[in-house]
Motif scaffolding. Structure first.
Motif, mmCIF file in Angstrom:
data_model
loop_
_atom_site.group_PDB
_atom_site.id
_atom_site.type_symbol
_atom_site.label_atom_id
_atom_site.label_comp_id
_atom_site.label_asym_id
_atom_site.label_seq_id
_atom_site.Cartn_x
_atom_site.Cartn_y
_atom_site.Cartn_z
ATOM 1 N N SER A 111 0.821 -1.215 0.000
ATOM 2 C CA SER A 111 0.000 0.000 0.000
ATOM 3 C C SER A 111 0.848 1.255 0.000
ATOM 4 O O SER A 111 0.343 2.354 -0.232
ATOM 5 N N ASN A 112 2.159 1.102 0.245
ATOM 6 C CA ASN A 112 3.064 2.256 0.257
ATOM 7 C C ASN A 112 3.673 2.543 -1.111
ATOM 8 O O ASN A 112 4.369 3.543 -1.268
ATOM 9 N N TYR A 113 3.422 1.656 -2.097
ATOM 10 C CA TYR A 113 4.137 1.766 -3.375
ATOM 11 C C TYR A 113 3.195 2.021 -4.550
ATOM 12 O O TYR A 113 2.079 1.508 -4.604
ATOM 13 N N LYS A 114 3.685 2.802 -5.485
ATOM 14 C CA LYS A 114 2.907 3.169 -6.670
ATOM 15 C C LYS A 114 2.883 2.049 -7.696
ATOM 16 O O LYS A 114 1.864 1.800 -8.335
ATOM 17 N N TYR A 115 4.031 1.397 -7.894
ATOM 18 C CA TYR A 115 4.146 0.331 -8.883
ATOM 19 C C TYR A 115 4.195 -1.034 -8.212
ATOM 20 O O TYR A 115 4.581 -1.160 -7.059
ATOM 21 N N ASN A 116 3.830 -2.031 -8.959
ATOM 22 C CA ASN A 116 3.839 -3.395 -8.462
ATOM 23 C C ASN A 116 5.225 -4.027 -8.595
ATOM 24 O O ASN A 116 5.378 -5.120 -9.113
#
Length: 386
Positions: A290-295
Motif C-alpha cells: 500500500s506504500n508503493y505506486k508500482y507493483n
C-alpha cells in the motif's frame, strides 16, 4: 559471515542483470599451544576498531589486579555477554574503578563514530571467545584480551596479555586458553541506526512514518486492508568466519516508488538472522504494497559488522535517491547508490549479503538471491483492517 562484495563486483552484477536492478546492488599456533609474543599489529583504519583495540589493551592491563580479575571472571561466567561500561562502573576493586573512566570515554566515542545519539546507551561488550573456554576460565587464570574480527578473511587475531604484550592467535581455530573478546552490542546499534535512518529519510520525503501515510491510509480504509509480501522462511549460505566474531546483524532495505512518485526506502530489521546455514521461519512482513505506486520493489540485504556510521549511510542514500524522479515506469536505482556509498562499506564494515530483484505483489515460493548467497520463501499476505 563472509558476505562481502566489492563495489566493482556489485556493479558488474548490476550491469549483467536484464531485469530491474536492486537498491544495493606468520604461522599461528595450533589449538592448545601457547600464544607467542609478537610486535603489536598496526591499528586498523576503522575508527571503531581502533577504539576497541585501545580498550582491549586497557582491559588486559587491568587484569594484573587479582581482585579485579576475579570480579570480571565472575561476571563473565554469569552471562554470555557483559556490559563493559556497567561492570566497570560498578566495580569494587580499585583496578576496575580505574578502568571505568577509560571505558566510558571509549563507549561514547564509539557511539559518535557510528553516527548515533547518546540515548542509545552503552555499546561496548566483553565475552569469551567461545563458550567452550568457560572450563579454562578457572580461578587465578589471566585471560588474553582480543578484539572481535571484522575481516572474515583474516588468518590471525591479535590478543593482549596483562603485561602489554601482543600475541598472535589462529583466527579460524580457537585456542584452548581463555580469551576475552571486546565486541559491540551490534543488535542494539542496528535498531537505533535504522530508527535514525527512517527518521532522516522521512525528513527528505524518502519514507514516511506510519502516522502520516496520507493516500495509503485512505486506500487501506477503502479496501479494508492491504496486500503484503511475507517472509515465511529465509536461509543464508555457510561462510566460515573467525571464532572471535559474534552473531550476524542483518537488515534489509526495500526500495521502490512511493504513492507520491518519489523514491521510497523502507528498512526491515532481521535480528533473528544470527547464523548462516540455518533456516529461520520468521513470518515477517517484508513489503507493504500500500506504500508503493508500482507493483515492483527491490530488496537488498546487508549486515552491520560493527563499524557502520548510520548518519553517513543515511546521507549517502538520500543524496543518491533525491535526484531520481518518477518517469511513469519503474527505473533502476542501484547505480546511483553504488556511486554514493563509499567503497570501504562494501569491503569492511557494511556487508552486502544479497539482492532480490523485481519483487511483485504476486511473488510467492522460494526466491533465490541474485548473488546466490541465500534464499527467501515468500507468500502473498492480506492484512485485514479491524
Amino acid at each position: 559471515m563472509n558476505r562481502r562484495m566489492t563495489r566493482r563486483n556489485a556493479l558488474a552484477l548490476t550491469l549483467c542483470a536484464t531485469t530491474v536492478v536492486a537498491l544495493a546492488g606468520a604461522a599461528a599456533p595450533a589449538a592448545g599451544a601457547a600464544a607467542r609474543p609478537q610486535t603489536p599489529a598496526a591499528a586498523s583504519s576503522s575508527t571503531v576498531t581502533r577504539i576497541e583495540d585501545r580498550t582491549a589493551k586497557a582491559v588486559a592491563a587491568s587484569l594484573a589486579s587479582v581482585q579485579w580479575r576475579e570480579e570480571l571472571r565472575s561476571a563473565v561466567l554469569k552471562s554470555n555477554e557483559v556490559d563493559l561500561r556497567a561492570v566497570t562502573a560498578g566495580a569494587a576493586s580499585a583496578a576496575g574503578k580505574g578502568l571505568a573512566g577509560a571505558v566510558a570515554g571509549a563507549d561514547r566515542r564509539i557511539v559518535t563514530a557510528k553516527g548515533l545519539d547518546s540515548s542509545v546507551g552503552s555499546l561496548l561488550r566483553l565475552r569469551l571467545g567461545t563458550q567452550a573456554m568457560k572450563k579454562e576460565l578457572t580461578a587465578g587464570t589471566s585471560p588474553l584480551v582480543a578484539v572481535t574480527t571484522r575481516d572474515d578473511d583474516a588468518a590471525t587475531v591479535t590478543a593482549y596479555d596483562s603485561r602489554g604484550r601482543a600475541h598472535t592467535l589462529d583466527a579460524t581455530k580457537a585456542p584452548q586458553q581463555a580469551v576475552y573478546v571486546i565486541d559491540l552490542d551490534v543488535s542494539k546499534a542496528v535498531a537505533a541506526g535504522l530508527d535514525l535512518l527512517n527518521k532522516e529519510l522521512a525528513k527528505d520525503g524518502l519514507t514516511r512514518p506510519a502516522a502520516d501515510r496520507g493516500t495509503a491510509a485512505s486506500a487501506t480504509a477503502a479496501t479494508g486492508g492491504f496486500w503484503t509480501t511475507k517472509v515465511d522462511a529465509v536461509y543464508l549460505n555457510d561462510d566460515e568466519e573467525p571464532w572471535t566474531s559474534g552473531d550476524a546483524e542483518i537488515f534489509s532495505l526495500v526500495s521502490g516508488f512511493g504513492l507520491d512518485g518519489k523514491v521510497r526506502v523502507d528498512s526491515v530489521d532481521m535480528p533473528y538472522l544470527d547464523t548462516d546455514r540455518h533456516t529461520y521461519y520468521p513470518n515477517q512482513i517484508l513489503v507493504n504494497w500500500s506504500n508503493y505506486k508500482y507493483n515492483l520493489a527491490d530488496v537488498v540485504m546487508m549486515e552491520d559488522d560493527g563499524d557502520t556510521n548510520y548518519a553517513a549511510l543515511t546521507k549517502a542514500i538520500a543524496n543518491a535517491l533525491l535526484t531520481i524522479t518518477d518517469q511513469g515506469a519503474y527505473v533502476p536505482l542501484v547505480n546511483a547508490v553504488l556511486d554514493a556509498i563509499p567503497t570501504s562499506w562494501y569491503t569492511n564494515d557494511l556487508d552486502y549479503v544479497d539482492s532480490w530483484y523485481t519483487l511483485a505483489v504476486n511473488s510467492t515460493g522460494t526466491l533465490h538471491g541474485a548473488r546466490g548467497n541465500g534464499w527467501m520463501q515468500v507468500s502473498k499476505y492480506w492484512v485485514q483492517q479491524f
